[in-house]
Design an enzyme around this catalytic site. Sequence first.
Site, PDB file in Angstrom:
ATOM      1  N   ASN A 104      33.158  50.107  34.362  1.00  0.00           N
ATOM      2  CA  ASN A 104      32.468  49.816  35.619  1.00  0.00           C
ATOM      3  C   ASN A 104      30.976  50.117  35.502  1.00  0.00           C
ATOM      4  O   ASN A 104      30.427  50.923  36.251  1.00  0.00           O
ATOM      5  CB  ASN A 104      33.076  50.639  36.764  1.00  0.00           C
ATOM      6  CG  ASN A 104      34.393  50.063  37.252  1.00  0.00           C
ATOM      7  OD1 ASN A 104      34.566  48.849  37.304  1.00  0.00           O
ATOM      8  ND2 ASN A 104      35.324  50.935  37.593  1.00  0.00           N
ATOM      9  N   GLY A 132      44.205  48.630  38.041  1.00  0.00           N
ATOM     10  CA  GLY A 132      44.626  50.014  38.121  1.00  0.00           C
ATOM     11  C   GLY A 132      45.743  50.334  37.144  1.00  0.00           C
ATOM     12  O   GLY A 132      45.851  49.756  36.061  1.00  0.00           O
ATOM     13  N   LYS A 180      32.720  42.348  39.916  1.00  0.00           N
ATOM     14  CA  LYS A 180      33.629  43.498  40.060  1.00  0.00           C
ATOM     15  C   LYS A 180      33.046  44.539  41.002  1.00  0.00           C
ATOM     16  O   LYS A 180      33.777  45.193  41.766  1.00  0.00           O
ATOM     17  CB  LYS A 180      33.897  44.120  38.683  1.00  0.00           C
ATOM     18  CG  LYS A 180      34.745  45.393  38.716  1.00  0.00           C
ATOM     19  CD  LYS A 180      36.093  45.191  39.393  1.00  0.00           C
ATOM     20  CE  LYS A 180      37.096  46.279  39.046  1.00  0.00           C
ATOM     21  NZ  LYS A 180      36.659  47.653  39.274  1.00  0.00           N
ATOM     22  N   GLU A 187      36.935  46.353  48.552  1.00  0.00           N
ATOM     23  CA  GLU A 187      38.092  47.266  48.504  1.00  0.00           C
ATOM     24  C   GLU A 187      37.863  48.469  49.426  1.00  0.00           C
ATOM     25  O   GLU A 187      38.757  48.873  50.176  1.00  0.00           O
ATOM     26  CB  GLU A 187      38.283  47.712  47.063  1.00  0.00           C
ATOM     27  CG  GLU A 187      39.335  48.755  46.800  1.00  0.00           C
ATOM     28  CD  GLU A 187      39.243  49.210  45.360  1.00  0.00           C
ATOM     29  OE1 GLU A 187      38.887  50.388  45.127  1.00  0.00           O
ATOM     30  OE2 GLU A 187      39.525  48.399  44.456  1.00  0.00           O
ATOM     31  N   TYR A 188      36.658  49.042  49.383  1.00  0.00           N
ATOM     32  CA  TYR A 188      36.344  50.181  50.248  1.00  0.00           C
ATOM     33  C   TYR A 188      36.566  49.808  51.713  1.00  0.00           C
ATOM     34  O   TYR A 188      37.178  50.560  52.483  1.00  0.00           O
ATOM     35  CB  TYR A 188      34.882  50.600  50.077  1.00  0.00           C
ATOM     36  CG  TYR A 188      34.553  51.457  48.884  1.00  0.00           C
ATOM     37  CD1 TYR A 188      35.156  51.249  47.643  1.00  0.00           C
ATOM     38  CD2 TYR A 188      33.602  52.462  48.978  1.00  0.00           C
ATOM     39  CE1 TYR A 188      34.821  52.032  46.546  1.00  0.00           C
ATOM     40  CE2 TYR A 188      33.256  53.244  47.889  1.00  0.00           C
ATOM     41  CZ  TYR A 188      33.869  53.026  46.681  1.00  0.00           C
ATOM     42  OH  TYR A 188      33.524  53.789  45.602  1.00  0.00           O
ATOM     43  N   ARG A 277      33.579  58.078  53.136  1.00  0.00           N
ATOM     44  CA  ARG A 277      33.956  58.796  51.913  1.00  0.00           C
ATOM     45  C   ARG A 277      33.016  59.970  51.649  1.00  0.00           C
ATOM     46  O   ARG A 277      33.452  61.049  51.233  1.00  0.00           O
ATOM     47  CB  ARG A 277      33.975  57.844  50.720  1.00  0.00           C
ATOM     48  CG  ARG A 277      35.044  56.781  50.847  1.00  0.00           C
ATOM     49  CD  ARG A 277      35.310  56.072  49.542  1.00  0.00           C
ATOM     50  NE  ARG A 277      36.334  55.049  49.705  1.00  0.00           N
ATOM     51  CZ  ARG A 277      37.013  54.498  48.713  1.00  0.00           C
ATOM     52  NH1 ARG A 277      36.772  54.866  47.470  1.00  0.00           N
ATOM     53  NH2 ARG A 277      37.927  53.579  48.948  1.00  0.00           N
TER      54      ARG A 277
END
Length: 309
Positions: A104, A132, A180, A187-188, A277
């Site tokens: 990443n 994952g 990505k 995704e968050y 977060r």
Amino acid sequence: MQVAILGLGKMGSQIARRLHKFNPTGTSENSFEVLAWNRSEGPREEVAKAGVKTYGEVTALVSDMKGSPRIFWLMLFDKITGEFLEKQLLPHLKPGDIVIDGGNSFYKESMKRAQMLKEQGVEFFDCGTSGGVWGEANGFALMVGGPKEFWPKVEPIFKALSAGQNYGLMGKAGAGHFVKMVHNGIEYGMMEAIAEGYAVLKASEFDLNLGEVTKIYQEGSVIRSWLIDLTRNIFEHEDVVGTSGVIGMMGEGEWTIEAGHELGVDVRVLEDAVNVRKESTDPKNREKFSNKIVALMRKQFGGHGIQKK
């Protein structure tokens, strides 16, 4: 085809094993010969159990690389990728080699690395890798950036690692990691929306069985998704009450927000999700039900660690 995998963390180990086992012809021979390096011994031992040849020294691995092009796949944390590439791998590279960064890394750094390697006659591909801890069995989603003219040489690797069609060349160097990065930002936001919704369900007067609710959400509903599937796993198999609401993050969400600001794009939902977060480390937020659900989703899909109360 020989492929060297450098870095045997959760994802690197899966990639090494999946490539080693890939066998499209149904014969006893593999299509790929995988050589794998890792600094620490434990991951090397685990991967070696699958039949992969492993190394504790980069020099020894490079000396066993044969044919052309020599292909080196980096699967390292972004904070060490640059230093490893420049100090440990670059001295061994020669014109015609191909380097793939499957970690990443920040897309702008990938663009710089592509230019630096090009000056040495080495081609570079950046690969955003998603899937994952389920990727080895089910196939990874692979978003690749790099030179189109060299794509045919590396495409068989990405096809073997994918589920069949969920891979592709996104554009020039940096494009794979950019796509990505945005994937992770999305995704968050998705995780936070699901978790907040379940927090509302839990706080209601109806004493809802959240596992049963999720079973209905899973099939035929507008919000059905893999994240909803994993949420059902949480209610069936995880200790939600005993989990701390501290949510880890790797940084891609913040990079997506920065890119949005640079491009003049409104990313308020993603920004709020990242802020949640950050705030989750505050002791007063560690009992937030929604935070616990997000933390456990990360465990479900990525094997990320959680904190206990």
